[in-house]
Design a protein around this motif. Structure first.
Motif, PDB file in Angstrom:
ATOM      1  N   PHE A  79      36.085  54.183  49.148  1.00  0.00           N
ATOM      2  CA  PHE A  79      37.714  53.903  48.992  1.00  0.00           C
ATOM      3  C   PHE A  79      38.161  52.747  48.337  1.00  0.00           C
ATOM      4  CE2 PHE A  79      37.207  57.047  52.386  1.00  0.00           C
ATOM      5  CZ  PHE A  79      37.808  58.338  51.976  1.00  0.00           C
ATOM      6  N   PRO A  80      38.292  52.665  47.006  1.00  0.00           N
ATOM      7  CA  PRO A  80      38.364  51.462  46.187  1.00  0.00           C
ATOM      8  C   PRO A  80      39.866  50.880  46.534  1.00  0.00           C
ATOM      9  CG  PRO A  80      38.740  53.386  44.729  1.00  0.00           C
ATOM     10  CD  PRO A  80      38.345  53.751  46.004  1.00  0.00           C
ATOM     11  N   LEU A  81      40.097  49.421  46.750  1.00  0.00           N
ATOM     12  CA  LEU A  81      41.168  48.769  46.901  1.00  0.00           C
ATOM     13  C   LEU A  81      41.913  48.036  45.760  1.00  0.00           C
ATOM     14  CD1 LEU A  81      40.331  47.122  50.456  1.00  0.00           C
ATOM     15  CD2 LEU A  81      41.490  49.105  49.945  1.00  0.00           C
ATOM     16  N   VAL A  82      40.841  48.025  44.633  1.00  0.00           N
ATOM     17  CA  VAL A  82      41.407  47.463  43.442  1.00  0.00           C
ATOM     18  C   VAL A  82      41.264  48.381  42.230  1.00  0.00           C
ATOM     19  CG1 VAL A  82      40.822  45.065  43.808  1.00  0.00           C
ATOM     20  CG2 VAL A  82      39.172  46.591  42.749  1.00  0.00           C
ATOM     21  N   GLY A  83      42.121  48.250  41.430  1.00  0.00           N
ATOM     22  CA  GLY A  83      42.338  49.470  40.428  1.00  0.00           C
ATOM     23  C   GLY A  83      41.697  49.111  39.048  1.00  0.00           C
ATOM     24  N   PRO A  84      42.025  49.801  38.097  1.00  0.00           N
ATOM     25  CA  PRO A  84      41.613  49.298  36.653  1.00  0.00           C
ATOM     26  C   PRO A  84      41.722  47.999  36.211  1.00  0.00           C
ATOM     27  CG  PRO A  84      42.812  51.567  36.553  1.00  0.00           C
ATOM     28  CD  PRO A  84      43.000  50.961  37.847  1.00  0.00           C
ATOM     29  N   VAL A  85      40.867  47.600  35.433  1.00  0.00           N
ATOM     30  CA  VAL A  85      40.901  46.134  34.995  1.00  0.00           C
ATOM     31  C   VAL A  85      41.288  46.113  33.691  1.00  0.00           C
ATOM     32  CG1 VAL A  85      38.226  46.382  34.047  1.00  0.00           C
ATOM     33  CG2 VAL A  85      39.405  44.179  34.603  1.00  0.00           C
ATOM     34  N   ILE A  86      42.281  45.401  33.345  1.00  0.00           N
ATOM     35  CA  ILE A  86      43.000  44.933  32.004  1.00  0.00           C
ATOM     36  C   ILE A  86      42.344  43.738  31.403  1.00  0.00           C
ATOM     37  CG2 ILE A  86      45.128  44.676  30.864  1.00  0.00           C
ATOM     38  CD1 ILE A  86      44.819  47.109  32.470  1.00  0.00           C
ATOM     39  N   ASN A  87      41.693  44.312  30.071  1.00  0.00           N
ATOM     40  CA  ASN A  87      40.947  43.295  29.074  1.00  0.00           C
ATOM     41  C   ASN A  87      39.919  42.282  30.106  1.00  0.00           C
ATOM     42  OD1 ASN A  87      40.571  42.363  26.657  1.00  0.00           O
ATOM     43  ND2 ASN A  87      42.089  41.126  26.656  1.00  0.00           N
ATOM     44  N   SER A  88      39.213  42.885  31.164  1.00  0.00           N
ATOM     45  CA  SER A  88      38.330  42.143  31.999  1.00  0.00           C
ATOM     46  C   SER A  88      38.986  40.793  32.412  1.00  0.00           C
ATOM     47  CB  SER A  88      36.979  41.506  30.940  1.00  0.00           C
ATOM     48  OG  SER A  88      36.716  42.988  30.191  1.00  0.00           O
ATOM     49  N   MET A  89      40.119  40.726  32.825  1.00  0.00           N
ATOM     50  CA  MET A  89      40.783  39.584  33.183  1.00  0.00           C
ATOM     51  C   MET A  89      41.786  39.897  34.608  1.00  0.00           C
ATOM     52  SD  MET A  89      44.278  39.128  32.161  1.00  0.00           S
ATOM     53  CE  MET A  89      45.019  39.954  31.167  1.00  0.00           C
ATOM     54  N   LEU A  90      42.452  41.148  34.439  1.00  0.00           N
ATOM     55  CA  LEU A  90      43.479  41.214  35.565  1.00  0.00           C
ATOM     56  C   LEU A  90      43.433  43.018  36.162  1.00  0.00           C
ATOM     57  CD1 LEU A  90      46.325  40.152  36.946  1.00  0.00           C
ATOM     58  CD2 LEU A  90      47.428  41.295  34.965  1.00  0.00           C
ATOM     59  N   HIS A  91      43.503  42.967  37.462  1.00  0.00           N
ATOM     60  CA  HIS A  91      43.295  44.279  37.945  1.00  0.00           C
ATOM     61  C   HIS A  91      44.723  44.815  38.442  1.00  0.00           C
ATOM     62  CE1 HIS A  91      39.199  42.687  38.094  1.00  0.00           C
ATOM     63  NE2 HIS A  91      38.932  44.331  38.199  1.00  0.00           N
ATOM     64  N   LEU A  92      44.808  46.280  38.173  1.00  0.00           N
ATOM     65  CA  LEU A  92      46.033  46.843  38.608  1.00  0.00           C
ATOM     66  C   LEU A  92      45.684  47.503  40.160  1.00  0.00           C
ATOM     67  CD1 LEU A  92      47.044  48.854  35.532  1.00  0.00           C
ATOM     68  CD2 LEU A  92      47.926  46.694  36.321  1.00  0.00           C
ATOM     69  N   GLY A  93      46.505  47.944  40.763  1.00  0.00           N
ATOM     70  CA  GLY A  93      46.454  48.517  41.969  1.00  0.00           C
ATOM     71  C   GLY A  93      45.614  49.760  41.938  1.00  0.00           C
ATOM     72  N   PRO A  94      45.044  50.298  42.871  1.00  0.00           N
ATOM     73  CA  PRO A  94      44.213  51.587  43.008  1.00  0.00           C
ATOM     74  C   PRO A  94      44.572  52.783  43.003  1.00  0.00           C
ATOM     75  CG  PRO A  94      44.275  50.705  45.241  1.00  0.00           C
ATOM     76  CD  PRO A  94      45.196  49.614  44.196  1.00  0.00           C
ATOM     77  N   LEU A  95      46.044  52.933  42.973  1.00  0.00           N
ATOM     78  CA  LEU A  95      46.813  54.026  42.745  1.00  0.00           C
ATOM     79  C   LEU A  95      46.252  55.274  42.017  1.00  0.00           C
ATOM     80  CD1 LEU A  95      49.327  55.892  43.779  1.00  0.00           C
ATOM     81  CD2 LEU A  95      50.783  54.610  42.102  1.00  0.00           C
ATOM     82  N   TRP A  96      46.040  54.815  40.528  1.00  0.00           N
ATOM     83  CA  TRP A  96      45.548  55.664  39.635  1.00  0.00           C
ATOM     84  C   TRP A  96      44.550  56.460  39.742  1.00  0.00           C
ATOM     85  CZ3 TRP A  96      46.873  58.423  35.437  1.00  0.00           C
ATOM     86  CH2 TRP A  96      45.867  58.786  34.591  1.00  0.00           C
TER      87      TRP A  96
END
Length: 641
Positions: A79-96
Motif C-alpha cells: 500500500f503505497p504512501l507516496v504518489g506519482p513523481v513529477i519530473n523526478s523531483m516532487l511526489h504527489l499523494g497516492p490517491l491516483w
C-alpha cells in the motif's frame, strides 16, 4: 409542458438546466431539454476514447508504474504512501493509485486500470457540455465538448497514460463546483468545491494557479467573514488531506523532495514572460496538429497539408466569430476577455516553471482554447444554414482526425517516429519544437491486457533474456506479483544456473522478421531456450519503484569490450543492453568469419544477427561494443522448426 424554441433568444428551463437559443433540429429534447442526438454524439465520443485507452500498450514508464501500484493495492500486497513523481523531483499523494486499484480489484486485469483512465478522461466531454449550458446554448455546449477533441498535443494524453489524463475533467469539474458554490455558498457545496480543487492539483501541479483562482472565486462570495473562514478551512484541509501519507514518508526519510525541488527551482524557474507565453500559445495551436499527423499518423506531406489547411480554416472561422461577438454581444465580450486573460496568465505561469515544455505542461490551457473555439464557431452556426453545415462538417472532420490518433495507438505500434535529434530540439519533450526530419525507432510493446499473463512462466526460479526481461523490467514484474505473489526468484540476465530455467522471450514480430519459430508462445511473446550464453555477467533483480520509475541504481565505467564465440551457421546471435534506461552503450561492430554483418532485427534494446552461411557447421562471431559489459547479454538461439 413548456415548449423549447428552435431558434431565438427565449430561455427555457427544465430541472435547473437553462438553454439559450437551443437548436434542436435533428432530434427531440430529453426531459432535461437536451437534444437526444447531442447525447448520442457525446456517448459515442466517450465510448471511442474509453475503448482506445483500454486497448493501450506498454510504453510509458509512468503508465507501467501506475498499473503496478494499482495491482499491488488490489492484491493487498503493498500500500503505497507516496504518489506519482513529477519530473523526478516532487511526489504527489497516492490517491491516483488507489483510484486505479478499485478498477483492478473489480476486474483483475491490467487493462482495467486503462479502462479506468479512459473513463476519467472521457468525462471531460459531458462535463464540458454541462459547463457550456451555464453560459450558452445547447449547440455551443456541444461545440465546446467537440472542441476538446480538436487534434493537437492533447492527444498525447491518450498515448502517455497517467494521472495527467485527469487534468481537463478535474478542471471542468472544479469550475462547475465553483459556480454551484457561488449560487449557494453552503457547507455541502464548499466541501464539493474543496474536493474539486484537491483533485485538480493531484492531477498535475501545473493546475496550482487555477486551484488558487477557484478557491478565491468561491470564498469571495461567502456571506460573511465567519463563513469565509470556516469554508476556507474546508478548502485547506481537503487540499492537504491527499498529501498526508506522502508527507509522513517525507518526514520519515528526511524530506528528500525538498532537496530535489530546491535544485530544480534553481535551474528551471524563471520570471514570467508575456512574450514566452505568446510563443507557447502559438506553438500549442500550430505545432500540435502537424506533430501528430507527421510523426504519429505518418501521413504523406500532401495529406498533411490538406488537413492542416482545414485546421487553419477552422481557426480563422473561430477568430472572426470571436471578434464579431466581442463587438456585438457585451456579455460574451466579458467571457471572451476572461478566457483570453486566463490563457495568457496560465501560459506565463507554466513558462516560468520549466525551460522545456512537454505536452502535459499545457493541458490546463486546452479547455480555454476549446471554449474560445466553440464561442467563435457558434457565430458561424447562427449566421446562415450553409455556414452551420460547413462548421458542423469541419468540426466532425477534426474530431475524426483526433480520434484516428486514439485508434492508431489502440494497436501496439512497434515502429515509431520522432523528431530527429538535433541541437536545441527536444522532440516530444517540448511543444515549441517542430521540424520535418524524422527519426525512426522500434520498441517492444504488448497490450496491457496481456501484462498480468507475463507471470504465467514466472512462478519458479527463472532467468529471463531478451524482450521477456525487458517487459518484466518496465512493468515492474506486475504479472509475477499478480499470479505468483512475488518476484524474488526472477533474474533479468545472468549466466545460466543449475535449478534455474533460462528463458529467451522475443516479440512475435521479431520471430517473423527472423523467419524463425519459437518453442512455445506466451500471447505476443515467443519463448525459447538459449543455446549458449556467451556473456551476461550481472543479473538484475526486481526492485520497488517507490520514488522513481527507474528503480535500479546502476553505476559503472564505460569501456570498449569484445565478445567472441563459435556456433553453427543456423543459430542467431542476440545482443541486448539491459541497462538501456540507465547507462550509455554503443554496439560498434559485429562480424562472422571476418565479414561484417548487418542486424536482421533491431530495436531500442535488442539487436539480432544471422549468419549468411546457414549451412555451415561452425562459424566464428566477433562482437565489439562500448559500455558497461556487466549489463550486456550476448547469447545464441535457434529455431524450433
Amino acid at each position: 409542458m413548456t415548449k423549447i424554441p428552435l431558434r431565438g433568444d427565449t430561455i427555457a428551463s427544465r430541472k435547473g438546466f437553462v438553454l439559450r437559443g437551443a437548436d434542436l433540429r435533428g432530434g427531440s429534447p430529453t426531459a432535461y431539454g437536451i437534444p437526444v442526438w447531442h447525447i448520442a454524439v457525446l456517448a459515442a465520443l466517450m465510448l471511442i476514447q474509453v475503448i482506445c485507452v483500454t486497448l493501450a500498450s506498454t510504453g510509458s514508464s509512468d503508465t507501467n508504474r501506475d498499473v503496478f501500484f494499482a495491482q499491488q493495492i488490489a492484491a493487498g500486497q503493498y500500500f503505497p504512501l507516496v504518489g506519482p513523481v513529477i519530473n523526478s523531483m516532487l511526489h504527489l499523494g497516492p490517491l491516483w493509485y488507489y483510484v486505479l486499484a478499485m478498477a483492478v480489484w473489480l476486474v483483475p486485469n491490467a487493462a482495467a486500470a486503462m479502462a479506468c483512465m479512459g473513463v476519467i478522461s472521457a468525462l471531460q466531454f459531458p462535463l464540458a457540455y454541462r459547463l457550456g449550458l451555464r453560459f450558452g446554448s445547447a449547440r455551443e455546449s456541444l461545440l465546446f465538448a467537440l472542441a476538446l477533441a480538436t487534434p493537437g498535443y492533447m492527444d498525447v494524453s491518450v498515448v502517455s497514460l497517467t494521472h495527467v489524463i485527469a487534468v481537463v475533467p478535474c478542471l471542468l469539474f472544479g469550475v462547475l463546483a465553483a459556480l454551484a458554490y457561488r449560487e449557494r455558498p453552503d457547507v455541502p457545496r464548499a466541501v464539493a468545491a474543496g474536493i474539486a480543487c484537491a483533485l485538480l492539483f493531484q492531477a498535475h501541479p501545473t493546475t496550482l494557479l487555477f486551484v488558487g483562482l477557484l478557491a478565491l472565486y468561491c470564498l469571495s462570495n461567502s456571506p460573511d467573514w465567519a463563513t469565509r473562514i470556516l469554508h476556507g478551512l474546508f478548502f485547506a484541509v481537503l487540499f492537504i488531506l491527499p498529501f498526508v501519507p506522502a508527507l509522513y514518508v517525507q518526514w520519515r526519510d528526511g524530506f528528500p523532495d525538498v532537496a530535489t525541488a530546491t535544485s530544480y527551482a534553481k535551474g528551471e524557474w524563471s520570471s514570467p514572460s508575456f512574450l514566452k507565453a505568446l510563443e507557447l500559445d502559438r506553438a500549442i495551436l500550430m505545432n500540435g496538429p502537424k506533430y501528430i499527423t507527421r510523426f504519429w499518423l505518418e501521413e504523406p506531406p500532401r495529406v498533411e497539408r490538406w488537413l492542416f489547411a482545414l485546421y487553419v480554416l477552422m481557426l480563422l472561422v473561430a477568430a472572426v466569430g470571436l471578434v464579431l461577438r466581442c463587438l456585438r454581444e457585451p456579455a460574451k465580450r466579458r467571457l471572451i476577455a476572461a478566457l483570453l486573460g486566463l490563457l495568457i496568465v496560465q501560459s506565463m505561469f507554466v513558462c516560468s516553471l520549466r525551460k522545456s515544455m512537454p505536452p502535459w505542461m499545457i493541458y490546463v490551457q486546452w479547455p480555454l482554447f476549446a471554449a474560445l473555439f466553440a464561442l467563435g464557431w457558434e457565430w458561424a452556426c447562427a449566421a446562415r444554414v450553409w455556414s452551420r453545415r460547413a462548421v458542423g462538417a469541419g468540426v466532425a472532420l477534426l474530431t475524426v482526425w483526433s480520434a484516428s490518433v486514439w485508434a492508431y495507438f489502440a494497436v501496439p505500434q512497434l515502429d515509431l517516429t520522432e523528431i530527429k535529434a538535433s541541437p536545441g530540439k527536444n522532440g516530444l519533450m517540448d511543444v515549441r519544437d517542430y521540424e520535418k526530419p524524422i527519426s525512426s525507432y522500434r520498441v517492444t510493446r504488448i497490450p496491457f491486457y496481456q501484462v498480468f499473463a507475463l507471470g504465467r512462466e514466472l512462478c519458479h526460479p527463472v532467468t529471463l533474456y531478451g524482450h521477456y526481461a525487458y517487459l518484466f523490467d518496465i512493468t515492474h514484474g506486475a504479472g509475477a506479483m499478480q499470479l505468483c505473489g512475488g518476484a524474488d526468484g526472477i533474474e533479468m540476465g545472468g549466466m545460466p544456473q543449475v535449478g534455474r530455467e533460462a528463458v529467451l522471450g522475443l516479440h512475435t514480430q521479431a520471430w517473423e522478421i527472423l523467419a524463425m519459430k519459437p518453442a512455445r508462445r506466451l500471447d505476443t511473446l515467443g519463448l525459447a531456450v538459449p543455446t549458449a550464453v556467451w556473456q551476461s555477467t550481472t543479473p538484475l533483480h526486481w526492485d520497488l519503484p517507490l520514488y522513481l520509475n527507474r528503480p535500479h541504481r546502476l553505476v559503472g565505467t564505460s569501456r570498449r569490450f569484445v565478445v567472441d564465440g563459435d556456433t553453427s551457421g543456423d543459430q542467431a546471435v542476440l545482443v541486448t543492453h539491459r541497462a538501456h534506461r540507465y547507462l550509455e552503450y554503443k554496439l560498434i561492430s559485429v562480424s562472422v568469419d571476418g565479414w561484417d554483418v548487418s542486424p536482421a532485427y533491431e530495436d531500442i534494446t535488442t539487436v539480432i544477427f544471422r549468419s549468411p552461411w546457414r549451412q555451415k557447421k561452425s562459424v566464428h562471431w566477433h562482437i565489439e561494443a562500448e559500455g558497461n559489459p556487466n549489463y550486456v547479454d550476448v547469447l545464441t538461439f535457434g529455431s524450433s522448426g
